[in-house]
Design a protein around this motif. Structure first.
Motif, mmCIF file in Angstrom:
data_model
loop_
_atom_site.group_PDB
_atom_site.id
_atom_site.type_symbol
_atom_site.label_atom_id
_atom_site.label_comp_id
_atom_site.label_asym_id
_atom_site.label_seq_id
_atom_site.Cartn_x
_atom_site.Cartn_y
_atom_site.Cartn_z
ATOM 1 N N VAL A 88 -6.898 -19.577 -1.598
ATOM 2 C CA VAL A 88 -5.660 -18.907 -1.206
ATOM 3 C C VAL A 88 -5.559 -17.550 -1.891
ATOM 4 N N ALA A 89 -5.869 -17.512 -3.174
ATOM 5 C CA ALA A 89 -5.828 -16.242 -3.905
ATOM 6 C C ALA A 89 -6.813 -15.244 -3.314
ATOM 7 N N THR A 90 -7.988 -15.710 -2.935
ATOM 8 C CA THR A 90 -9.001 -14.832 -2.339
ATOM 9 C C THR A 90 -8.534 -14.311 -0.987
ATOM 10 N N TYR A 91 -7.977 -15.188 -0.159
ATOM 11 C CA TYR A 91 -7.496 -14.778 1.151
ATOM 12 C C TYR A 91 -6.360 -13.768 1.015
ATOM 13 N N ILE A 92 -5.420 -14.039 0.136
ATOM 14 C CA ILE A 92 -4.287 -13.120 -0.043
ATOM 15 C C ILE A 92 -4.769 -11.779 -0.586
ATOM 16 N N ALA A 93 -5.702 -11.808 -1.515
ATOM 17 C CA ALA A 93 -6.253 -10.545 -2.042
ATOM 18 C C ALA A 93 -6.928 -9.748 -0.919
ATOM 19 N N ALA A 94 -7.694 -10.408 -0.078
ATOM 20 C CA ALA A 94 -8.366 -9.721 1.028
ATOM 21 C C ALA A 94 -7.351 -9.098 1.968
ATOM 22 N N GLU A 95 -6.304 -9.826 2.284
ATOM 23 C CA GLU A 95 -5.293 -9.311 3.211
ATOM 24 C C GLU A 95 -4.508 -8.152 2.599
ATOM 25 N N LEU A 96 -4.242 -8.222 1.310
ATOM 26 C CA LEU A 96 -3.536 -7.120 0.659
ATOM 27 C C LEU A 96 -4.418 -5.877 0.557
ATOM 28 N N VAL A 97 -5.693 -6.072 0.272
ATOM 29 C CA VAL A 97 -6.621 -4.928 0.208
ATOM 30 C C VAL A 97 -6.702 -4.258 1.587
ATOM 31 N N GLY A 98 -6.841 -5.043 2.624
ATOM 32 C CA GLY A 98 -6.889 -4.484 3.973
ATOM 33 C C GLY A 98 -5.628 -3.730 4.342
ATOM 34 N N ALA A 99 -4.482 -4.259 3.933
ATOM 35 C CA ALA A 99 -3.209 -3.603 4.220
ATOM 36 C C ALA A 99 -3.071 -2.291 3.460
ATOM 37 N N VAL A 100 -3.482 -2.291 2.217
ATOM 38 C CA VAL A 100 -3.375 -1.071 1.388
ATOM 39 C C VAL A 100 -4.296 0.020 1.950
ATOM 40 N N ILE A 101 -5.486 -0.345 2.382
ATOM 41 C CA ILE A 101 -6.411 0.651 2.942
ATOM 42 C C ILE A 101 -5.809 1.279 4.202
ATOM 43 N N ALA A 102 -5.106 0.481 4.989
ATOM 44 C CA ALA A 102 -4.484 1.022 6.216
ATOM 45 C C ALA A 102 -3.437 2.034 5.842
#
Length: 107
Positions: free
Chosen positions: A93-107
């Motif tokens: 869950v932590a890995t998935y949330i980190a991936a989604e937050l990184v993707g959002a920040v890059i956008a």
């Protein structure tokens, strides 16, 4: 319910990359069509955003499950816990949330 983890045959790193990329695509499209002043036409917002969710889910569903959203990731995790699942997926869950937050920040 189902556990939040990469589909068999894929690693957590591959799931991280897939979630990050398609969350970026989704956030970029939302920011482009719904927030930018240049796009002053609201008739296609739903189609553009819905298409991103559909394409993302189909493209990475077989890799990571295609949650594309930290709230969805948390919901899947909590649903697994409530139905008697293992807490061992907490690191996923932590890995998935980190991936989604990184993707959002890059956008």
């Amino acid at each position: 319910s189902f556990p939040l983890r990469p589909v068999e045959g894929y690693t957590l790193t591959q799931a991280f990359n897939a979630e990050c990329f398609f969350t970026f695509v989704l956030c970029y499209v939302v920011l482009t069509v719904a927030v930018a002043r240049v796009t002053n036409n609201s008739t296609m917002f739903g189609l553009a955003i819905g298409s991103c969710v559909t394409v993302g889910g189909n493209a990475i569903g077989a890799v990571s499950g295609g949650s594309l959203n930290p709230a969805v990731s948390n919901g899947i995790f909590l649903g697994t816990l409530v139905s008697g699942g293992s807490v061992s997926t907490a690191s996923n869950v932590a890995t998935y949330i980190a991936a989604e937050l990184v993707g959002a920040v890059i956008a």
